[in-house]
Design a protein around this motif. Structure first.
Motif, PDB file in Angstrom:
ATOM      1  N   PRO A  81      34.091  49.847  25.748  1.00  0.00           N
ATOM      2  CA  PRO A  81      35.106  50.836  25.366  1.00  0.00           C
ATOM      3  C   PRO A  81      35.588  51.657  26.557  1.00  0.00           C
ATOM      4  CG  PRO A  81      33.223  50.899  23.873  1.00  0.00           C
ATOM      5  CD  PRO A  81      32.812  50.074  25.051  1.00  0.00           C
ATOM      6  N   GLN A  82      36.894  51.715  26.730  1.00  0.00           N
ATOM      7  CA  GLN A  82      37.485  52.545  27.777  1.00  0.00           C
ATOM      8  C   GLN A  82      38.859  53.016  27.320  1.00  0.00           C
ATOM      9  OE1 GLN A  82      37.358  49.911  31.239  1.00  0.00           O
ATOM     10  NE2 GLN A  82      35.588  51.014  32.031  1.00  0.00           N
ATOM     11  N   ARG A  83      39.100  54.298  27.482  1.00  0.00           N
ATOM     12  CA  ARG A  83      40.394  54.864  27.099  1.00  0.00           C
ATOM     13  C   ARG A  83      41.379  54.730  28.260  1.00  0.00           C
ATOM     14  NH1 ARG A  83      42.077  58.448  22.958  1.00  0.00           N
ATOM     15  NH2 ARG A  83      39.948  58.339  22.126  1.00  0.00           N
ATOM     16  N   LEU A  84      42.637  54.578  27.919  1.00  0.00           N
ATOM     17  CA  LEU A  84      43.670  54.490  28.941  1.00  0.00           C
ATOM     18  C   LEU A  84      43.585  55.694  29.881  1.00  0.00           C
ATOM     19  CD1 LEU A  84      46.151  52.937  29.961  1.00  0.00           C
ATOM     20  CD2 LEU A  84      47.553  54.375  28.452  1.00  0.00           C
ATOM     21  N   GLY A  85      43.562  55.411  31.145  1.00  0.00           N
ATOM     22  CA  GLY A  85      43.359  56.449  32.145  1.00  0.00           C
ATOM     23  C   GLY A  85      42.014  56.295  32.833  1.00  0.00           C
ATOM     24  N   GLN A  86      41.067  55.637  32.122  1.00  0.00           N
ATOM     25  CA  GLN A  86      39.747  55.374  32.693  1.00  0.00           C
ATOM     26  C   GLN A  86      39.426  53.877  32.747  1.00  0.00           C
ATOM     27  OE1 GLN A  86      39.734  58.014  30.037  1.00  0.00           O
ATOM     28  NE2 GLN A  86      40.283  59.306  31.779  1.00  0.00           N
ATOM     29  N   ILE A  87      40.408  53.031  32.495  1.00  0.00           N
ATOM     30  CA  ILE A  87      40.148  51.587  32.498  1.00  0.00           C
ATOM     31  C   ILE A  87      40.008  51.096  33.933  1.00  0.00           C
ATOM     32  CG2 ILE A  87      41.078  49.317  31.915  1.00  0.00           C
ATOM     33  CD1 ILE A  87      42.678  50.711  29.675  1.00  0.00           C
ATOM     34  N   ASP A  88      38.912  50.409  34.212  1.00  0.00           N
ATOM     35  CA  ASP A  88      38.754  49.793  35.533  1.00  0.00           C
ATOM     36  C   ASP A  88      38.885  48.279  35.378  1.00  0.00           C
ATOM     37  OD1 ASP A  88      35.837  48.449  35.789  1.00  0.00           O
ATOM     38  OD2 ASP A  88      35.686  50.261  34.548  1.00  0.00           O
ATOM     39  N   LEU A  89      39.492  47.664  36.351  1.00  0.00           N
ATOM     40  CA  LEU A  89      39.813  46.239  36.248  1.00  0.00           C
ATOM     41  C   LEU A  89      38.578  45.351  36.196  1.00  0.00           C
ATOM     42  CD1 LEU A  89      42.957  45.795  38.520  1.00  0.00           C
ATOM     43  CD2 LEU A  89      42.807  45.920  36.032  1.00  0.00           C
ATOM     44  N   ALA A  90      37.496  45.775  36.824  1.00  0.00           N
ATOM     45  CA  ALA A  90      36.277  44.960  36.804  1.00  0.00           C
ATOM     46  C   ALA A  90      35.760  44.821  35.370  1.00  0.00           C
ATOM     47  CB  ALA A  90      35.211  45.584  37.700  1.00  0.00           C
ATOM     48  N   SER A  91      35.714  45.921  34.647  1.00  0.00           N
ATOM     49  CA  SER A  91      35.275  45.882  33.252  1.00  0.00           C
ATOM     50  C   SER A  91      36.268  45.116  32.390  1.00  0.00           C
ATOM     51  CB  SER A  91      35.104  47.305  32.705  1.00  0.00           C
ATOM     52  OG  SER A  91      34.062  47.974  33.371  1.00  0.00           O
ATOM     53  N   PHE A  92      37.556  45.342  32.625  1.00  0.00           N
ATOM     54  CA  PHE A  92      38.592  44.636  31.868  1.00  0.00           C
ATOM     55  C   PHE A  92      38.443  43.122  32.035  1.00  0.00           C
ATOM     56  CE2 PHE A  92      42.723  42.596  31.544  1.00  0.00           C
ATOM     57  CZ  PHE A  92      43.201  43.083  30.331  1.00  0.00           C
ATOM     58  N   GLU A  93      38.292  42.689  33.276  1.00  0.00           N
ATOM     59  CA  GLU A  93      38.182  41.254  33.546  1.00  0.00           C
ATOM     60  C   GLU A  93      36.901  40.662  32.971  1.00  0.00           C
ATOM     61  OE1 GLU A  93      38.607  41.128  37.756  1.00  0.00           O
ATOM     62  OE2 GLU A  93      40.802  41.339  37.696  1.00  0.00           O
ATOM     63  N   GLU A  94      35.815  41.441  32.975  1.00  0.00           N
ATOM     64  CA  GLU A  94      34.565  40.946  32.406  1.00  0.00           C
ATOM     65  C   GLU A  94      34.698  40.730  30.896  1.00  0.00           C
ATOM     66  OE1 GLU A  94      29.791  42.050  32.150  1.00  0.00           O
ATOM     67  OE2 GLU A  94      31.235  43.565  32.816  1.00  0.00           O
ATOM     68  N   VAL A  95      35.317  41.679  30.214  1.00  0.00           N
ATOM     69  CA  VAL A  95      35.507  41.542  28.766  1.00  0.00           C
ATOM     70  C   VAL A  95      36.384  40.331  28.450  1.00  0.00           C
ATOM     71  CG1 VAL A  95      36.547  42.609  26.721  1.00  0.00           C
ATOM     72  CG2 VAL A  95      35.137  43.980  28.267  1.00  0.00           C
ATOM     73  N   MET A  96      37.454  40.160  29.175  1.00  0.00           N
ATOM     74  CA  MET A  96      38.332  39.010  28.956  1.00  0.00           C
ATOM     75  C   MET A  96      37.597  37.701  29.249  1.00  0.00           C
ATOM     76  SD  MET A  96      41.193  40.344  27.912  1.00  0.00           S
ATOM     77  CE  MET A  96      42.509  39.155  28.135  1.00  0.00           C
ATOM     78  N   ARG A  97      36.818  37.695  30.318  1.00  0.00           N
ATOM     79  CA  ARG A  97      36.102  36.488  30.719  1.00  0.00           C
ATOM     80  C   ARG A  97      35.079  36.059  29.675  1.00  0.00           C
ATOM     81  NH1 ARG A  97      34.496  38.327  35.108  1.00  0.00           N
ATOM     82  NH2 ARG A  97      32.331  38.826  34.644  1.00  0.00           N
ATOM     83  N   VAL A  98      34.288  37.010  29.189  1.00  0.00           N
ATOM     84  CA  VAL A  98      33.223  36.660  28.245  1.00  0.00           C
ATOM     85  C   VAL A  98      33.789  36.259  26.882  1.00  0.00           C
ATOM     86  CG1 VAL A  98      31.238  37.554  26.973  1.00  0.00           C
ATOM     87  CG2 VAL A  98      31.510  38.096  29.393  1.00  0.00           C
ATOM     88  N   ASN A  99      34.861  36.897  26.459  1.00  0.00           N
ATOM     89  CA  ASN A  99      35.443  36.588  25.157  1.00  0.00           C
ATOM     90  C   ASN A  99      36.266  35.306  25.154  1.00  0.00           C
ATOM     91  OD1 ASN A  99      35.053  38.866  22.984  1.00  0.00           O
ATOM     92  ND2 ASN A  99      35.315  39.937  24.936  1.00  0.00           N
ATOM     93  N   LEU A 100      36.869  34.956  26.293  1.00  0.00           N
ATOM     94  CA  LEU A 100      37.822  33.848  26.303  1.00  0.00           C
ATOM     95  C   LEU A 100      37.338  32.575  26.998  1.00  0.00           C
ATOM     96  CD1 LEU A 100      41.151  35.789  26.954  1.00  0.00           C
ATOM     97  CD2 LEU A 100      40.090  35.159  24.777  1.00  0.00           C
ATOM     98  N   ASN A 101      36.678  32.719  28.143  1.00  0.00           N
ATOM     99  CA  ASN A 101      36.296  31.508  28.886  1.00  0.00           C
ATOM    100  C   ASN A 101      35.386  30.568  28.097  1.00  0.00           C
ATOM    101  OD1 ASN A 101      37.830  32.512  30.939  1.00  0.00           O
ATOM    102  ND2 ASN A 101      36.181  32.732  32.421  1.00  0.00           N
ATOM    103  N   PRO A 102      34.338  31.067  27.415  1.00  0.00           N
ATOM    104  CA  PRO A 102      33.488  30.147  26.650  1.00  0.00           C
ATOM    105  C   PRO A 102      34.241  29.449  25.520  1.00  0.00           C
ATOM    106  CG  PRO A 102      32.357  32.228  27.042  1.00  0.00           C
ATOM    107  CD  PRO A 102      33.784  32.440  27.430  1.00  0.00           C
ATOM    108  N   ALA A 103      35.250  30.110  24.961  1.00  0.00           N
ATOM    109  CA  ALA A 103      36.039  29.481  23.896  1.00  0.00           C
ATOM    110  C   ALA A 103      36.802  28.276  24.429  1.00  0.00           C
ATOM    111  CB  ALA A 103      37.000  30.495  23.277  1.00  0.00           C
TER     112      ALA A 103
END
Length: 239
Positions: A81-103
Motif C-alpha cells: 500500500p502506498q498513497r500517491l505522493g509516496q509511491i516509489d518505483l521500486a515497490s511499484f515494479e515489485e508489485v507488478m512483477r510478482v502479480n504479472l510475471n508468474p501469470a
C-alpha cells in the motif's frame, strides 16, 4: 468425472489453499507453487520464489515435464500500500512483477500441453480493487492487467478448447488481506462500509466460483470476470 491435473500459484494459504482442498475433494490432482510451505496442502506443493524469474522458470520447466496439466490458476499476489505522493518505483515494479510475471510464465509453460489435448482452463485471480481503491496504485493496476490478459488470451484461444476467465474477489479473510487491514483498523472499517453484505468473504467461497470456471460445465464461458464480493462492485466503490 474425468480426473484433471491443475497448477495453482501462491497455493500455500488463503484462496489458493482453499481451492486446492476443493479441487482435491472433487477428485482432481493439484500441484501448487509457493514460496512458503504448508503442512495442510492436499496435493503436491513445490517451493519456489515466484518473484524470481529464473527460479520460476526452472520450477515450471520441471513441473511441465512431470505432469500433463489441464489448467492453471494464476493466484499469487503481492500488495504494498502506498498513497500517491509516496509511491516509489521500486515497490511499484515489485508489485507488478510478482502479480504479472508468474501469470505469463506459468500460462505459457502449460499452453502447449493444453493445446495438444484440446482442453484447458486458465483462471486469473484479479481483485475488486481493479475498480478503484485508495493506496492501491500498483496492486490495482496489476489486477486490472490480469483482467486485460483474460480478455486477450480468451480471444486468442477461443477455438482451442481452452477457456480463460478471471475471478475478482472482494475483501476476503486471507493472510494477505489481514496483513494490511488488521481487526479494528481504519482499513477494515473502510472495507466493511463498501460491502453491502457487511462481512468479508471466505476463501472457500471464492474457491467455489473458481472451481466452477474450471469445470466441464463452464465450457462455453470465456473472457469473463466474475466479481465475488458481497455486492461491493454494484457501484459501491471503496473510498
Amino acid at each position: 468425472m474425468m480426473k484433471r491435473t491443475f497448477l495453482i500459484t501462491g497455493a500455500s494459504k488463503g484462496i489458493g489453499l482453499g481451492l486446492a482442498h476443493r479441487l482435491t475433494g472433487a477428485g482432481h490432482h493439484v500441484v501448487g507453487i509457493a514460496r512458503g510451505a504448508s503442512e495442510y496442502f492436499p496435493g503436491t506443493l513445490i517451493s519456489a520464489d515466484l518473484a524470481d524469474v529464473q527460479q520460476t522458470q526452472r520450477a515450471l520447466e520441471e513441473l511441465s515435464q512431470r505432469y500433463a496439466f489441464d489448467g492453471i490458476v494464476n493466484n499469487v499476489g503481492l500488495v504494498k500500500p502506498q498513497r500517491l505522493g509516496q509511491i516509489d518505483l521500486a515497490s511499484f515494479e515489485e508489485v507488478m512483477r510478482v502479480n504479472l510475471n508468474p501469470a505469463i510464465l506459468g500460462t505459457q509453460a502449460l499452453l502447449p500441453g493444453m493445446k495438444g489435448r484440446g482442453w484447458g482452463r486458465i483462471i486469473n485471480i484479479s481483485s475488486l480493487t481493479a475498480l478503484g481503491s485508495v493506496e492501491r496504485t500498483a496492486y490495482a493496476a496489476a489486477k486490472a492487467s490480469l483482467i486485460s490478459f483474460t480478455r486477450n488470451w480468451a480471444l486468442e484461444l477461443a477455438q482451442t478448447g481452452i477457456t480463460v476467465n478471471a475471478v475478482a474477489p472482494g475483501p476476503t479473510e486471507t493472510d494477505l488481506f489481514r496483513a494490511n487491514n488488521q481487526p479494528g483498523s481504519v482499513g477494515e472499517e473502510r472495507y466493511l462500509k463498501g460491502v453491502p453484505m457487511k462481512r468479508f468473504g471466505k476463501p472457500e467461497e471464492i474457491a467455489a466460483t473458481i472451481a466452477f470456471l474450471m469445470s466441464e460445465d463452464a465450457a462455453f464461458m470465456t473472457g469473463q470476470t466474475l466479481y465475488v464480493d458481497g455486492g461491493a462492485s454494484i457501484g459501491n466503490l471503496l473510498f
